[in-house]
Scaffold this active site. Structure first.
Site, PDB file in Angstrom:
ATOM      1  N   HIS A 195       0.836  -1.203   0.000  1.00 50.58           N
ATOM      2  CA  HIS A 195       0.000   0.000   0.000  1.00 50.58           C
ATOM      3  C   HIS A 195       0.870   1.253   0.000  1.00 50.58           C
ATOM      4  CE1 HIS A 195      -3.776  -2.129   0.640  1.00 50.58           C
ATOM      5  NE2 HIS A 195      -3.148  -2.874   1.537  1.00 50.58           N
ATOM      6  N   ARG A 196       0.245   2.372  -0.341  1.00 52.27           N
ATOM      7  CA  ARG A 196       0.926   3.662  -0.313  1.00 52.27           C
ATOM      8  C   ARG A 196       0.979   4.147   1.134  1.00 52.27           C
ATOM      9  NH1 ARG A 196      -1.845   7.519  -4.341  1.00 52.27           N
ATOM     10  NH2 ARG A 196      -2.759   8.685  -2.638  1.00 52.27           N
ATOM     11  N   GLU A 314       2.644   7.480  -9.480  1.00 51.49           N
ATOM     12  CA  GLU A 314       1.988   6.184  -9.475  1.00 51.49           C
ATOM     13  C   GLU A 314       2.263   5.447 -10.785  1.00 51.49           C
ATOM     14  OE1 GLU A 314       0.635   4.446  -7.303  1.00 51.49           O
ATOM     15  OE2 GLU A 314      -0.103   5.707  -5.680  1.00 51.49           O
TER      16      GLU A 314
END
Length: 523
Positions: A195-196, A314
Site C-alpha cells: 500500500h501507499r 503512481e
C-alpha cells in the site's frame, strides 16, 4: 535513540552477508530472504551496482535511478538497468537503500529460478501448489535482532528509516515497498498487500487503500466495533514474497493468504514471527518491520506536511493526487536486522510491472487454461500499462471456431483481473514480449471498425486519469472505464495470406561470435 539488541549471534549481519559472497554460479545460491537474493545477483555481471557516493533520499535517489534503471512508464530518458545499492545516505549514517531489485524481467526470472518467458507459468504453478506460512520462535527471526519502541522519548520514524521521496512534489517520504500484513480479527484470515504509506510524524503513517483491498475490509470491520486493527509493515524481503503478494481476487479471494504463493515458489513455507508490541505476525527474515495499529475513526490529509496536492508518482506515470482523508497507522515499534537494508522502488518504473504484472499474467493464464486447455500460449502484462492496464495474449488458433475463442479468452482475462483496460490478441508467430512485433501485428492484421471490441462503463482503476467523467462524460464515476479488446490475429480462413516470410535457419555464431556470448545457466 534507545534500542535493544538480541544477544544471539548466529544471523548474518551487514559485514558478512551479501557483499562478500561471490560463488561461480547464481543458481548455486538458494534464496530465502533479501540478502541471499542480493548474493545471487552479485554473481551475475551487470545485475547489481553498489555506490558509496552520498545520496539524498529526498528526490535525488529516485532521480539517479530514473536514469540508471527505472524504465517502465517513467518519463524519458530512462532505461532498464541494474538493481542499485546506495551505501551512503545523507542524514542516515548507518543505513543503506536498495532500489530496482525487480526492475527487470530477466532479474526476476533469475531470482525465481526460471526464464523470462516462463515466469507466467511458474507463478501460475505456485498458486496451484501453495504452501501455508509457519510461525517460528523469536530467536529464529533475524528481523528482531534490533528493536526500537515508540515509547522511547527519542523515537522518530523520520530519523530512523531513510524513506525516500520520489519527486520534490511528493506529499512526504513514502515506504514504497512496505508489505502490510493484517488479519480479520473475527475469522483470523490474514492478507498481505503493498500500500501507499506516507510518513506523517514521529510515530504516524497514512495508508491509502485502493477500492476492494482485503485489509481495508478488515479495517472497516474493526472500525465498526470501535477497534484498532494491528498490522505489520514488512520491508526488505525475498522477492518471491513481494511478487506472490500482488495477486488479487478472484485468483486470491478473501481468506486466501498470499504468503502461501511465495511458499509454493520456494517449495517451503514463509516463516513468520510474533510481533514484539502488537498482536500480529511479521515476516521473520524481513530487513525492517514497522509494527502498529490502524486507528478507528481517525483520518489525515495525505499532504498535510507539504501542501503540494500530490501524493507520489503512481504506476500510470502520473503523480497521484494527495488524498484528503486517509486512515492513520499509529506505530508501536520498529524491528530490524543488524545492518538493515531499506528497500524501495521508483513508482512508475519497471519494478511495478514485475510486481503487478507477473501475477496478472499468471491469473489470466490459469483461468484461460482451465477453460480452453492449450489455447493460450503466453500472456504479457505490458509495461506501458504498469503491469495492470494492458495485456498481450498470444493464442493458438487451429480452426475457424478459434476466431471466436480468441475473443472469449480476452473476456475471461477481463473477468479475472478487473483493473485491465486494454487487451491485444496476437497469433503464435508474434512475440508478445516484443512491442515492435505486437505493433506490426496491429498494423497488418487489425482493422479498427471490425477488429475492436468495446465494453463500456466497467470498473477499472482510479489512478488512470482518463477514467473520469471529466475525460468522458459518459462515465458515471472515477475509476470506471471503457475496456477495449484489439483483435490483431489473422482470420483463420485467411491464414495463408498472413504467413510471414520464412528465412533459412542458420547458426550466426561462427559469423559474429561476439554478438552471441554463451548464456549463463541461471536456472
Amino acid at each position: 535513540m534507545q534500542r535493544s539488541e538480541r544477544s544471539d549471534n548466529h544471523h548474518n549481519n551487514h559485514s558478512d552477508s551479501d557483499s562478500d559472497v561471490r560463488p561461480a554460479r547464481a543458481a548455486d545460491i538458494p534464496v530465502n530472504d533479501l540478502r541471499s537474493a542480493l548474493a545471487r545477483l552479485a554473481t551475475v555481471p551487470g545485475q547489481l551496482l553498489e555506490t558509496d557516493r552520498e545520496v539524498d533520499p529526498h528526490a535525488e535517489l529516485a532521480g539517479v535511478y530514473k536514469r540508471i534503471g527505472a524504465g517502465g512508464t517513467v518519463q524519458r530518458p530512462t532505461r532498464l538497468g541494474p538493481a542499485m545499492i546506495f551505501n551512503t545516505i545523507k542524514g542516515y549514517p548507518e543505513s543503506r537503500v536498495l532500489v530496482g531489485l525487480m526492475a527487470s524481467r530477466e532479474r526476476v526470472a533469475r531470482l525465481l529460478d526460471t526464464t523470462p518467458t516462463a515466469l507466467t507459468q511458474r507463478m501460475g504453478d505456485a498458486v496451484r501448489h501453495a504452501i501455508a506460512p509457519v510461525t517460528v520462535e523469536r530467536d529464529r527471526a533475524p528481523c528482531q535482532e534490533v528493536v526500537y519502541r515508540a515509547t522511547d522519548a527519542d523515537f522518530d520514524l523520520r530519523k530512523l528509516i531513510p524513506a525516500p521521496t520520489n519527486t520534490e512534489s511528493d506529499a512526504g517520504p513514502f515506504l514504497c515497498l512496505g508489505l502490510v500484513l493484517g488479519s480479520d480479527t473475527e475469522t483470523g484470515h490474514a492478507d498481505v498487500t503493498i500500500h501507499r504509506l506516507c510518513v506523517q510524524g514521529r510515530d504516524e503513517l497514512s495508508i491509502f487503500f485502493a477500492p476492494g483491498r482485503h485489509i481495508d475490509a478488515f479495517r472497516q470491520k474493526a472500525e465498526a466495533r470501535g477497534e484498532a486493527l494491528p498490522v505489520s509493515i514488512n520491508m526488505g524481503l525475498d522477492p518471491a514474497i513481494h511478487i506472490g503478494a500482488c495477486f488479487e481476487a478472484p485468483t486470491t479471494p478473501l481468506g486466501f493468504d498470499e504468503l502461501s504463493i511465495a511458499g509454493g515458489l520456494r517449495g517451503k513455507p514463509v516463516e513468520l514471527v510474533d510481533c514484539v508490541s502488537i498482536g500480529q505476525k511479521s515476516i521473520a527474515r524481513a530487513e525492517i518491520v514497522i509494527e502498529g495499529e490502524i486507528l478507528p475513526n481517525v483520518r489525515v490529509v495525505e499532504d498535510q506536511n507539504t501542501g503540494t496536492g500530490h501524493a507520489m508518482p503512481e504506476f500510470p506515470g502520473y503523480n497521484g493526487p494527495a488524498n484528503p482523508s486517509l486512515p492513520v497507522i499509529k506505530v508501536k515499534a520498529v524491528t530490524m536486522r543488524r545492518g538493515a537494508i531499506m528497500q524501495t522502488l521508483v513508482g512508475p518504473g519497471e519494478e511495478h510491472t514485475s510486481l503487478a504484472g507477473i501475477p496478472t499474467e499468471a491469473s489470466i493464464y490459469n483461468a484461460v487454461e482451465a477453460a480452453m486447455p492449450g489455447f493460450l500460449r503466453q500472456v504479457y502484462a505490458h509495461t506501458a500499462g504498469g503491469g495492470k492496464l494492458l495485456a498481450v495474449l498470444q493464442v493458438n488458433k487451429r480452426s475457424a471456431y478459434d476466431d471466436g475463442r480468441a475473443r472469449q479468452a480476452a473476456i475471461i482475462a477481463l473477468g479475472v483481473y478487473s483493473e485491465l483496460k486494454h487487451i491485444i490478441l496476437v497469433d503464435t508467430d508474434v512475440d508478445p514480449f516484443d512491442t515492435d512485433d505486437v505493433m506490426w501485428a496491429m498494423t497488418t492484421r487489425y482493422q479498427g471498425d471490425t477488429s475492436t471490441m468495446f465494453l463500456p462503463k466497467i470498473n477499472g482503476h482510479v489512478l488512470d486519469p482518463s477514467q473520469t467523467p471529466a475525460f468522458n462524460p459518459a462515465l458515471p464515476a472515477r475509476g470506471v472505464t471503457c475496456k477495449t479488446v484489439f483483435d490483431c490475429t489473422a482470420p483463420f480462413h485467411m491464414r495463408e495470406e498472413f504467413e510471414r516470410a520464412q528465412f533459412k535457419e542458420v547458426d550466426p555464431r561462427p559469423f559474429a561470435p561476439h554478438l552471441f556470448p554463451e548464456e549463463d545457466d541461471h536456472v
